[in-house]
Structures are given as C-alpha cells and as structure tokens.
Design a protein around this motif. Structure first.
Motif, PDB file in Angstrom:
ATOM      1  N   TYR A 132      -2.227 -11.332  27.780  1.00 28.20           N
ATOM      2  CA  TYR A 132      -3.673 -10.945  28.510  1.00 28.20           C
ATOM      3  C   TYR A 132      -4.658 -10.923  27.602  1.00 28.20           C
ATOM      4  N   TYR A 133      -5.905 -11.202  28.039  1.00 25.58           N
ATOM      5  CA  TYR A 133      -6.742 -11.516  27.005  1.00 25.58           C
ATOM      6  C   TYR A 133      -7.347 -10.356  26.303  1.00 25.58           C
ATOM      7  N   TYR A 134      -7.423 -10.021  25.224  1.00 27.21           N
ATOM      8  CA  TYR A 134      -7.815  -8.922  24.609  1.00 27.21           C
ATOM      9  C   TYR A 134      -9.496  -8.780  25.042  1.00 27.21           C
ATOM     10  N   GLY A 135      -9.617  -7.396  25.351  1.00 28.65           N
ATOM     11  CA  GLY A 135     -10.907  -6.961  25.704  1.00 28.65           C
ATOM     12  C   GLY A 135     -11.536  -7.503  27.170  1.00 28.65           C
ATOM     13  N   GLN A 136     -10.581  -8.043  27.962  1.00 23.28           N
ATOM     14  CA  GLN A 136     -10.826  -8.373  29.023  1.00 23.28           C
ATOM     15  C   GLN A 136      -9.701  -8.323  30.246  1.00 23.28           C
ATOM     16  N   GLY A 137      -8.484  -8.525  29.810  1.00 19.69           N
ATOM     17  CA  GLY A 137      -7.647  -7.896  30.630  1.00 19.69           C
ATOM     18  C   GLY A 137      -6.813  -8.965  31.411  1.00 19.69           C
ATOM     19  N   SER A 138      -7.349 -10.221  31.812  1.00 22.01           N
ATOM     20  CA  SER A 138      -6.815 -10.798  32.903  1.00 22.01           C
ATOM     21  C   SER A 138      -5.534 -11.954  32.136  1.00 22.01           C
ATOM     22  N   SER A 139      -4.716 -12.223  33.122  1.00 22.80           N
ATOM     23  CA  SER A 139      -3.666 -13.072  32.427  1.00 22.80           C
ATOM     24  C   SER A 139      -4.241 -14.684  31.676  1.00 22.80           C
ATOM     25  N   MET A 140      -3.462 -14.781  30.690  1.00 24.77           N
ATOM     26  CA  MET A 140      -4.098 -16.252  30.234  1.00 24.77           C
ATOM     27  C   MET A 140      -3.443 -17.374  30.729  1.00 24.77           C
ATOM     28  N   ASN A 141      -2.656 -17.400  31.658  1.00 22.49           N
ATOM     29  CA  ASN A 141      -1.901 -18.393  32.063  1.00 22.49           C
ATOM     30  C   ASN A 141      -3.177 -19.281  32.963  1.00 22.49           C
ATOM     31  N   ASP A 142      -3.243 -20.636  32.812  1.00 15.88           N
ATOM     32  CA  ASP A 142      -4.145 -21.686  33.534  1.00 15.88           C
ATOM     33  C   ASP A 142      -5.648 -21.206  33.428  1.00 15.88           C
ATOM     34  N   SER A 143      -5.945 -20.529  31.944  1.00 17.86           N
ATOM     35  CA  SER A 143      -7.378 -20.026  32.082  1.00 17.86           C
ATOM     36  C   SER A 143      -7.733 -20.354  30.505  1.00 17.86           C
ATOM     37  N   ILE A 144      -7.224 -20.984  29.874  1.00 14.01           N
ATOM     38  CA  ILE A 144      -7.722 -21.278  28.510  1.00 14.01           C
ATOM     39  C   ILE A 144      -8.843 -22.034  28.413  1.00 14.01           C
ATOM     40  N   SER A 145     -10.082 -22.098  27.882  1.00 11.31           N
ATOM     41  CA  SER A 145     -11.074 -22.811  27.869  1.00 11.31           C
ATOM     42  C   SER A 145     -11.659 -23.179  26.727  1.00 11.31           C
ATOM     43  N   SER A 146     -11.045 -22.770  25.574  1.00  9.64           N
ATOM     44  CA  SER A 146     -11.679 -23.120  24.086  1.00  9.64           C
ATOM     45  C   SER A 146     -10.510 -22.381  23.053  1.00  9.64           C
ATOM     46  N   HIS A 147     -10.875 -23.007  21.886  1.00 13.16           N
ATOM     47  CA  HIS A 147      -9.912 -22.283  20.933  1.00 13.16           C
ATOM     48  C   HIS A 147     -10.657 -22.559  19.546  1.00 13.16           C
ATOM     49  N   ALA A 148     -10.082 -21.834  18.512  1.00 11.09           N
ATOM     50  CA  ALA A 148     -10.671 -21.927  16.968  1.00 11.09           C
ATOM     51  C   ALA A 148      -9.724 -21.591  16.219  1.00 11.09           C
ATOM     52  N   TRP A 149      -9.283 -21.991  15.034  1.00  8.97           N
ATOM     53  CA  TRP A 149      -8.715 -21.527  13.928  1.00  8.97           C
ATOM     54  C   TRP A 149      -9.522 -20.243  13.288  1.00  8.97           C
ATOM     55  N   VAL A 150      -8.945 -19.128  13.048  1.00 10.77           N
ATOM     56  CA  VAL A 150      -9.566 -17.990  12.548  1.00 10.77           C
ATOM     57  C   VAL A 150      -8.604 -17.254  11.462  1.00 10.77           C
ATOM     58  N   TYR A 151      -9.286 -16.430  10.771  1.00 12.99           N
ATOM     59  CA  TYR A 151      -8.600 -15.754   9.816  1.00 12.99           C
ATOM     60  C   TYR A 151      -7.989 -14.541  10.637  1.00 12.99           C
ATOM     61  N   SER A 152      -6.820 -14.134  10.301  1.00 12.10           N
ATOM     62  CA  SER A 152      -6.017 -13.013  10.933  1.00 12.10           C
ATOM     63  C   SER A 152      -6.865 -12.001  11.035  1.00 12.10           C
ATOM     64  N   THR A 153      -7.724 -11.502   9.984  1.00 17.20           N
ATOM     65  CA  THR A 153      -8.623 -10.333  10.067  1.00 17.20           C
ATOM     66  C   THR A 153      -9.671 -10.363  11.417  1.00 17.20           C
ATOM     67  N   GLY A 154      -9.686 -11.458  11.958  1.00 19.83           N
ATOM     68  CA  GLY A 154     -10.601 -11.402  13.019  1.00 19.83           C
ATOM     69  C   GLY A 154      -9.834 -11.248  14.259  1.00 19.83           C
ATOM     70  N   CYS A 155      -8.819 -10.581  14.145  1.00 19.87           N
ATOM     71  CA  CYS A 155      -7.546 -10.476  15.270  1.00 19.87           C
ATOM     72  C   CYS A 155      -7.482  -9.073  15.352  1.00 19.87           C
ATOM     73  N   PRO A 156      -7.731  -8.204  16.144  1.00 19.61           N
ATOM     74  CA  PRO A 156      -7.461  -6.820  16.416  1.00 19.61           C
ATOM     75  C   PRO A 156      -5.950  -6.595  16.775  1.00 19.61           C
ATOM     76  N   SER A 157      -5.348  -5.455  16.518  1.00 20.51           N
ATOM     77  CA  SER A 157      -3.941  -5.396  16.689  1.00 20.51           C
ATOM     78  C   SER A 157      -3.512  -5.600  18.239  1.00 20.51           C
ATOM     79  N   GLY A 158      -4.464  -5.339  19.271  1.00 18.66           N
ATOM     80  CA  GLY A 158      -4.110  -5.681  20.700  1.00 18.66           C
ATOM     81  C   GLY A 158      -4.276  -7.152  21.037  1.00 18.66           C
ATOM     82  N   SER A 159      -4.648  -7.915  20.200  1.00 11.54           N
ATOM     83  CA  SER A 159      -4.984  -9.141  20.583  1.00 11.54           C
ATOM     84  C   SER A 159      -3.820 -10.328  20.464  1.00 11.54           C
ATOM     85  N   TRP A 160      -2.825  -9.853  19.723  1.00 10.38           N
ATOM     86  CA  TRP A 160      -1.929 -10.886  19.220  1.00 10.38           C
ATOM     87  C   TRP A 160      -0.927 -11.360  20.484  1.00 10.38           C
TER      88      TRP A 160
END
Ligand SMILES: [Ca+2]
Ligand SMILES: [Ca+2]
Length: 162
Positions: A132-160
């Motif tokens: 489920y999307y962090y900070g938004q809550g809906s399922s990630m299936n059939d919904s991704i619209s972009s991506h980026a490579w980021v540092y792990s420090t950019g990802c809160p504990s609930g976002s993995w």
C-alpha cells in the motif's frame, strides 16, 4: 519476497483450524510465487523491472537503469499502457548510493501523493496487491505511474514494500 510473512499467514490459518487442504493449497501457491520471481532474477545488473502479472510473470512492461517520471508518456523505458499496469516489480540494482527504487502512484509526483520503496536486499515484490502506498493507503497493484532511484534515507519505515 514475502516468504516470512506468508509463512506466518499459513501458520495463522492452521492455528485457526482451517482444513489441511486449504493450507496445502496456499503452500503450493507460495512455492509457485517464489519460483516465478526467483527464476526471473538476473543477478545484480543495475536495473529495475516491472511485469504486468504477479510473480514476475506476463509481459515485461519495461526495464531501465534510470528513472522514469511518467510511465504513461511516449518516452523512456515505460510508456503508454505500462501506466497503472504493473503487478510485480524487481530491484536488481547495484548496492550503494541511490540503490532503492521508489514507485509512485502518480506521474511526476515524487513523494507527494503516495509511494512505496523497494530495497535492493528485498529483491522483488511479487504481488503489489498486498502493498500500500505510504501516506496514501491504496493498493499498489495496477497503479504505479512513475519511479525513481533514491537513497534509503528517503524512505520512512512504513514505506518499504515486499
Ligand atoms: Ca515514460
Ligand atoms: Ca497511477
């Protein structure tokens, strides 16, 4: 990879007194899932990949060593119908630096409207429907619209994602 979580779920089913048949069927399903993505695993090659179906199956929507801020547009490695279509993703990027892939619900939104982070050590998320999307809550299936490579420090504990 889900191995641990699914095993726990299977144990919970068994503890709840469901039939052995159901538990066995789930175990079979787990093995099938693990086989799909583990077979597709290319070794560390610097790429992020996304597939139309679960278990790294069906059409390979795209693969890239870079970012794509819009999976619906006409350029980059993800285009047109790739948008809102992925059901499994893989991070076989090289370790170090920006080695985490953040997937976003919208194009060009970065962290603003829901995202999930796939760590290189997780290898893949074989079923986006239970992430489920962090900070938004809906399922990630059939919904991704972009991506980026980021540092792990950019990802809160609930976002993995897993
Ligand atoms: Ca694109
Ligand atoms: Ca979307």
């Amino acid at each position: 990879m889900h191995k641990m979580g699914t095993a726990v779920a299977a144990l919970a089913l068994a503890a709840a007194g469901l039939t052995g048949t159901a538990t066995t069927a789930q175990a079979e399903n787990v093995r099938a899932q693990e086989a799909g993505c583990s077979t597709a695993w290319p070794g560390r090659d610097g790429y992020v990949r996304a597939w139309k179906d679960v278990n790294c199956g069906g059409t390979l929507l795209g693969l890239t060593q870079g970012d794509d801020i819009n999976w619906a547009d006409g350029w980059g490695q993800f285009q047109g119908s790739d948008n809102d279509n992925a059901s499994s993703v893989m991070n076989s990027g090289y370790l170090g630096g920006e080695d985490v892939v953040a997937f976003y619900r919208n194009a060009g939104q970065r962290y603003q409207d829901g995202f999930g982070c796939l760590a290189p050590g997780e290898l893949y998320a074989d079923w986006l429907g239970d992430n489920y999307y962090y900070g938004q809550g809906s399922s990630m299936n059939d919904s991704i619209s972009s991506h980026a490579w980021v540092y792990s420090t950019g990802c809160p504990s609930g976002s993995w994602i897993t």
